[in-house]
Structures are given as C-alpha cells and as structure tokens.
Design a protein around this motif. Structure first.
Motif, short mmCIF file in Angstrom:
data_model
loop_
_atom_site.label_atom_id
_atom_site.label_comp_id
_atom_site.label_asym_id
_atom_site.label_seq_id
_atom_site.Cartn_x
_atom_site.Cartn_y
_atom_site.Cartn_z
N LEU B 230 0.82 -1.22 0.00
CA LEU B 230 0.00 0.00 0.00
C LEU B 230 0.85 1.27 0.00
N SER B 232 3.35 1.41 -1.93
CA SER B 232 3.89 1.43 -3.29
C SER B 232 2.81 1.56 -4.36
N ALA B 233 1.58 1.26 -4.01
CA ALA B 233 0.48 1.32 -5.00
C ALA B 233 -0.81 1.67 -4.27
N SER B 234 -1.77 2.19 -5.01
CA SER B 234 -3.04 2.55 -4.37
C SER B 234 -3.85 1.29 -4.10
#
Lengths: 300, 426
Positions: B230, B232-234
């Motif tokens: 989370l 690193s990415a949505s």
C-alpha cells in the motif's frame, strides 16, 4: 538545509481516541532524524499519515513538495514495523518486484537487488525462498527492498527491532551510507542508543504529542545531571554539597542528582574545601535515554 | 496502470508456477477422456449373454420372440440344448433350466414360454439373481409378441403392424423468432444453451476465482505484505491487479479446457451429420444482434462485482475460519441463481425471473440465460447499466474496505468501515 518533510498541527483521531495531537516538525534534506517515543506514542500513526496511508483528521503535511505522500510514493522508501514479504519468492525477485512497483525496470531492479543483497552478505541466499531465510536475513532483504529504487526519503518504522547486535551495527552502517548518498532518513525507535549514534536531530513523542524536537545534544541537556562520588563518604555530607537535590547509593559510593543549572565543578570544589575523602569524582554527560525518560514523563 | 499490470503479473505467475494449478488444469480433461474411455471399455468388455428359448405354448411363437430378444445385441439366442428341447412340461423344463444356468452350466439364461391367461407368459431362469437387464429384455420382447398376436387376432396384417412400429411422429415447430422466420432448428436452440453455459461458467469462475482471491489477500495480510504494497500502490490498483491476475489464471484454465472442447467439437463436426451445420448456425446466432457482446458484458461485469466483494472480505481476515463466517452469506446468495436458472431456461419471461434479473447479484446469471431469447432492449440495457453502477459502487467500497482491512490488525469492524466510507480514511 531545505526541508524535505514538514508536518503542521497534525491531529489524528480514531473515534474518540486521539492518537496524534497538534504535531508539528520538519526534516531537512540529507539528514538522519530519529522519531522517538515509547510504544503507543503515535509514531506509526504519524508515519502512515506521512505516507498517505491514513488521512490526518486535521493539519497539513508536505512531503517532497507534495501535499499527499501518495503523490510522491515512488520517491519514498518505507520499511513497516510489521515486516513481511512473499514467502515463496526469492530475495532477488522480491526486491525487484518492490522496486518495479516504484518504477524501476525489472531487469535493472534485479541487478540492483543482487548488488545490494551481496553487499549485505546475502550472496549465498539470492535464490532461496524467503521462508527459508533467518529472521535477520529476511529483515535485511526487506530493508533492501525499501531502498532499491534509490528513494529521496527513507522512512523506517522500528528498523532495529528483532535484530541481533551484529545486524544492528550493520543496519546503522547502512543508514549512514544512505545519508552519505544523499537520501534523507527518518526512523522510529524506542531504543535511544541507535538515535544517539546516528541522528543529527530527534523528535520525541509521548502520548501522541511532541515533547521535543532538536539536536541530540540539546535533548541531552534536558536530562538531569548526576555526580558519581566514591571514597569514605557520608550520605549526609554528599547531600549537603551545593546543587545536589537527591542522593542514592551506587557501587562503592553515591549517585547524586544535580538541580537544573547546577555546576558539577561547584560541588567538587565544595567537597575538597569540606575535606571529604573523595577517591573518585565523575560528572558523566547525560544520555539520550535519561533525556527520553524525563521528556516523556516516564520518570513521574 | 503500470503498477496494476505488475501486480496482476505477479499474481498470475505466483499461481501458474504452483503444482496445484497444473493439476487442476489437466484434471478435468483427463477425467473427461478417462471416463469416456472407461465407459467404452465397460461397454466393449461385456460378453453377450447366451440365452436359450423353450416354447411350451404350442403356438410356435418361439422364433418371433427370439428375433425381438436379439435386437438389443447383448443377448445371443442359442439353440436349446437337447435335454431342454426334450422337456414337455413346465416342471421338467424348470429342472433342466436350473441345471443349465447353475454353477458350471453352459448357459447364462433360459426363457420358457408358457401359455398364460389370454397371452403368452415367460419364466426367466438366470445365472445371476441380480440380472435385471435380462429380465427387462425378456419383458420387452414378450410385450411386443403379445401385442402383435392380439392385433393379428383382430385381423390386422403383420406387415401393417411393422409399418406402424417403424413410423415416427412428425412435428414441425415453427416460430417467427427463429433464424429462418419459420421452422425452429437446433441452430435456434444452441444460443440458449450457450447462454446457460456462460451463466454456469461464470458461476464456477466466481467459486474458484473467488477462493483464490480470498486466500491470496488473506495470505498477504497474514504475511504483513499489504502495508508495504500500500506504500507502493493505491488500494484500487492492488485490488484491480489482484482481480485481473486471478481472472487471467482462471481464464487460462478455461481456455485450455475450451481448447480440449473445441478439439472434441471439431472431431464431432468431421464425423458429419447435422452437427457441423448446427454449430456454424449457432455461431451465427451468437453474432446476431451482438448477442455475444451482451454475454461478454454480463460475464465480465458479474466477475468484477463478485471478485471485488471477495477480495475486500479477504483483507479483513487472517485465517480461513474468520473468512468462513463472512463468506457464508455470499455463498447463500450464489445458490439462488442456480435454482432460478432452470426456470429462466424454460420460460425466460416468467415474472419472478424478470424481477430477479434487475437484482445486480443475480443479473449476470439470469440475463446470460435470458439474452438469447431476445428480451426487450430496455431490459438488456437497463439490467446491464444497474449492474455496472452497482459494480462501480462495490469496487469503490471494496477499495476502502481493502485499505482499512490491510492496515487493521483485528477482525471486521463495522463502525470502522462506516467511518472509512464517510471519509475518515483514504
């Protein structure tokens, strides 16, 4: 030193519980900053807000020029307190995958993973699944995966927990290397010795509030000073020395607490003038640990 | 999008590299081929029963009865041994038959035809007491013999009886809704079957894919990977990447199975008969009015809707036991369309079927089955629009729940979810 991170009047509430209250501090570019506090002080909540994983109830955060950590997530490296990676992946794949999510091409991520893991002494474990690695090794892999994309800001949540002394030393070296390479490091811990050795600046938290922000030396100054006296001494005579507020037995002598602003030299001078039989006199510099106890109010 | 595809790729490879995936991939075709082979083996391995017929009726009906018996092919009528042919009464014939079908006896069965009450009767001696197939064959042959004898007694010509037996009822079904505008053929019925198959395929995809998704999210949460992911990415990218990855895993399985199926269909088409034109006609039917597009829409929308729900549930659980309590109600919802599908196939315009088609959880199943029958356009577009809107809402809610679940250390907390939905979290 330009600020890479600044928090202004941040408050975070979970229902009626206030995890963080009116928190403000800043982190300068290229510095190593310790984010200190006992368990439950609000460190992890604050880190999550910096990363954009949780929204502050009120206040403003600016990180790497953005008002939301999610907008600059590719420029941030993060090691969470609760660590874990895919158990069946090998370290190279795990690091390359995390780096790829941050925008590093997979082949480049693999190259960096091998280089960094070998530098950490994990050259023999490159192809072993994560579940076959020791806790210390897995933690190193996780740390490598947090920095393989060469982030400008590295946030480490309790990075030393669970590591043996040798690995703790290795991690300290790694953090210094990161700063030398231009990264800014913010790490949380409740073990003061690491912060004392690494940080230019510390932010101390207690019960959701900031209780100190500044250089380590300044934090130490907040701690009370003590005198160590040995010889054929009488407790009442030690207690009567100028500036001494409290005396307790310690080893072959006494440990005397000095009042704020009192000078150790004045006490030493008085001891000689009064003919006290002092064989050893020491006025050690207060440790960050002492300051931590005082500043967080845990000495009450 | 880059992150979404990376997550989907990792998810896909993580499953494709497991032994379980390859086992499940080859299990069904192997079972299908294996069971076909086994059935053929069973059919070919059975030897024809050797059966002798003794006619004690005095009406010389033995040969006609033996011809009827021979029809099934698994009975070999042999000439009665001399000791049986010499028997002149029922008791004597019974004694001889008992010896002939007994242990080490030369025959599997003996039929003794006797005069009955206005019709020929039979005593069936079998080596095995459980030989029901033989008993049924004798019963059928005897029934035919008695009917023929009765009709002949009434003066009907045996050739006429034969002609009536051979005649098949000729019913031609016609409908203006058929492809030809008149006669209804197999090509008109196949799209309906395909719609039903799409609904069932979606159902199995949800059951298998959803459990993979659920376990995948649970594993990541238990391994404490979600918090790193989370950062690193949505949550939406993570959720969508996982859903896409698992969809690709299940689609790979379906494609491989479909390949086996296509090979089987191609083989069947090459055997000639009505199958090849019916198949090409069915494909043309799917292309008519963009039916296949509707089916794809319901299939993809249905999968996304359920996948989002399962992934969100997984993010709140760390053990299968925790997941079980949350999955139960969803499974009960999933059972309903299986029952209703049968009605939808028989009568696509049934009021209850039409009503349930508007409930998003049932829409993909029921509308897939109904679409080939050509429901009104407003129903097709309306149900699809409601389902898409509901799916968007679910994905939005699931992303919220996914984030809350990923960062929580406890079980599902409704107050927490409501707080998140109201905007207390991200």
């Amino acid at each position: 030193m330009a600020d890479i991170l600044s928090l202004t009047d941040i408050t975070k509430r979970y229902g009626s519980f206030e995890a963080v209250k009116d928190l403000s501090f800043s982190v300068g570019r290229g510095s190593i900053v310790g984010f200190l506090g006992p368990n439950g002080a609000g460190k992890t909540s604050t880190i999550r807000m910096i990363l954009g994983l949780a929204a502050p109830t009120s206040g403003r955060i600016e990180v790497l020029g953005a008002d939301d950590g999610r907008k600059v997530r590719d420029r941030i490296g993060f090691l969470p307190e609760e660590r874990g990676l895919y158990r069946k992946m090998n370290p190279v794949d795990a690091v390359a995958y995390m780096a790829a999510l941050k925008g590093v091409p997979v082949s480049e991520g693999r190259r960096r993973a091998r280089e960094l893991l070998e530098a950490q002494g994990l050259g023999d474990a490159l192809k072993r699944p994560m579940k076959a690695l020791s806790k210390g090794m897995a933690q190193k892999v996780q740390l490598v995966s947090a920095i393989a994309h060469r982030p400008e800001l590295v946030i480490l949540d309790e990075p030393f927990s669970g590591l043996d002394p040798v690995n703790q030393q290795g991690l300290e070296r790694m953090i210094r290397d990161l700063a030398d390479q231009g990264s800014t490091v913010l790490f949380s811990t409740h073990v003061m010795q690491h912060a004392e050795r690494l940080c230019q600046k510390v932010v101390l938290m207690a019960r959701g509030q900031k209780v100190f922000e500044g250089p380590v030396a300044e934090a130490r100054a907040a701690a009370p000073r003590f005198l160590l006296l040995e010889g054929t001494l009488d407790r009442a005579a030690v207690q009567a020395l100028p500036g001494v507020t409290d005396v307790e037995p310690a080893g072959d002598g006494f440990r005397a607490r000095l009042a704020t602003g009192a000078q150790p030299q004045a006490a030493l001078k008085a001891a000689f003038e009064r003919g006290l039989d002092v064989s050893r006199f020491e006025a050690p510099e207060p440790s960050l640990h002492d300051a931590f106890i005082v500043l967080t109010g845990d000495d009450q | 999008m880059r992150r979404l595809l990376l997550i989907a790729r990792r998810e896909y490879l993580a499953y494709v590299r497991t032994v379980g995936f390859w086992l499940s991939l080859i299990a069904l075709p192997l079972v299908a081929v294996g069971s076909g082979f086994f059935v053929a083996l069973m059919e070919n391995s059975g030897e024809a029963r050797e059966m002798a017929v003794l006619d004690l009726t005095g009406q010389a009906v033995g040969p006609a009865f033996a011809r009827s018996l021979d029809d099934p092919g698994d009975i070999d009528v042999v000439a009665p041994p001399p000791e049986l042919a010499g028997a002149s009464d029922i008791d004597g014939a019974d004694n001889v038959a008992r010896g002939l079908v007994g242990e080490d006896g030369p025959l599997d069965a003996v039929v003794i035809l006797t005069p009955g009450d206005g019709a020929v009767a039979a005593r069936y001696w079998a080596a095995r007491a459980s030989d029901q197939d033989g008993e049924q064959a004798v019963s059928g042959a005897l029934s035919e013999l008695n009917r023929t004898q009765a009709l002949v007694a009434l003066g009907v010509d045996p050739a006429t009886i034969d002609r009536i037996d051979q005649a098949e009822p000729a019913v031609t079904m016609l409908s203006p809704a058929s492809a030809s505008g008149g006669e209804v053929s197999l090509q008109d019925r196949l799209p309906g079957l395909i719609g039903f198959m799409v609904a069932m395929m979606l159902w199995s995809l949800i059951l298998t894919g959803a459990s993979i998704l659920l376990n995948s999210v649970m594993e990541e949460k238990a391994n404490r990977v979600l918090e790193v992911l989370l950062s690193s990415a949505s949550a939406t990218e993570l959720l969508a990447g996982k859903i896409l990855g698992v969809a690709l895993v299940t689609l790979t399985v379906l494609l491989v199975w479909g390949g086996f199926g296509a090979a089987a269909l191609s083989f069947a088409a090459h055997q000639g008969g009505d199958f090849a034109p019916a198949l090409s006609g069915a494909l043309a039917g799917l292309a008519r009015d963009g039916l296949w597009l509707w089916l794809v829409g319901y299939f993809v929308g249905g999968y996304l809707m359920y996948a989002a729900v399962f992934a969100a549930i997984g993010s709140f659980c760390e053990t299968p036991r925790e997941a079980q309590t949350l999955i139960g109600p969803i499974m009960m919802v999933l059972i309903i369309p299986v029952f209703v599908l049968q009605f939808a196939m028989r009568d696509p315009d049934l009021a209850i079927v039409k009503t349930l088609s508007w409930v998003p959880f049932f829409t993909p199943f029921l509308m897939s089955a109904r679409a080939p029958s050509g429901p009104p356009l407003y129903e097709m577009t309306g149900t699809l629009a409601v389902m898409v809107a509901f799916t968007v809402l679910i994905v939005w809610l699931a992303a919220k729940a996914f984030r809350a679940g990923a960062l929580s250390t406890g079980k599902l907390d409704w107050r927490g979810i409501i707080g998140l939905v109201r905007g207390e979290g991200r």
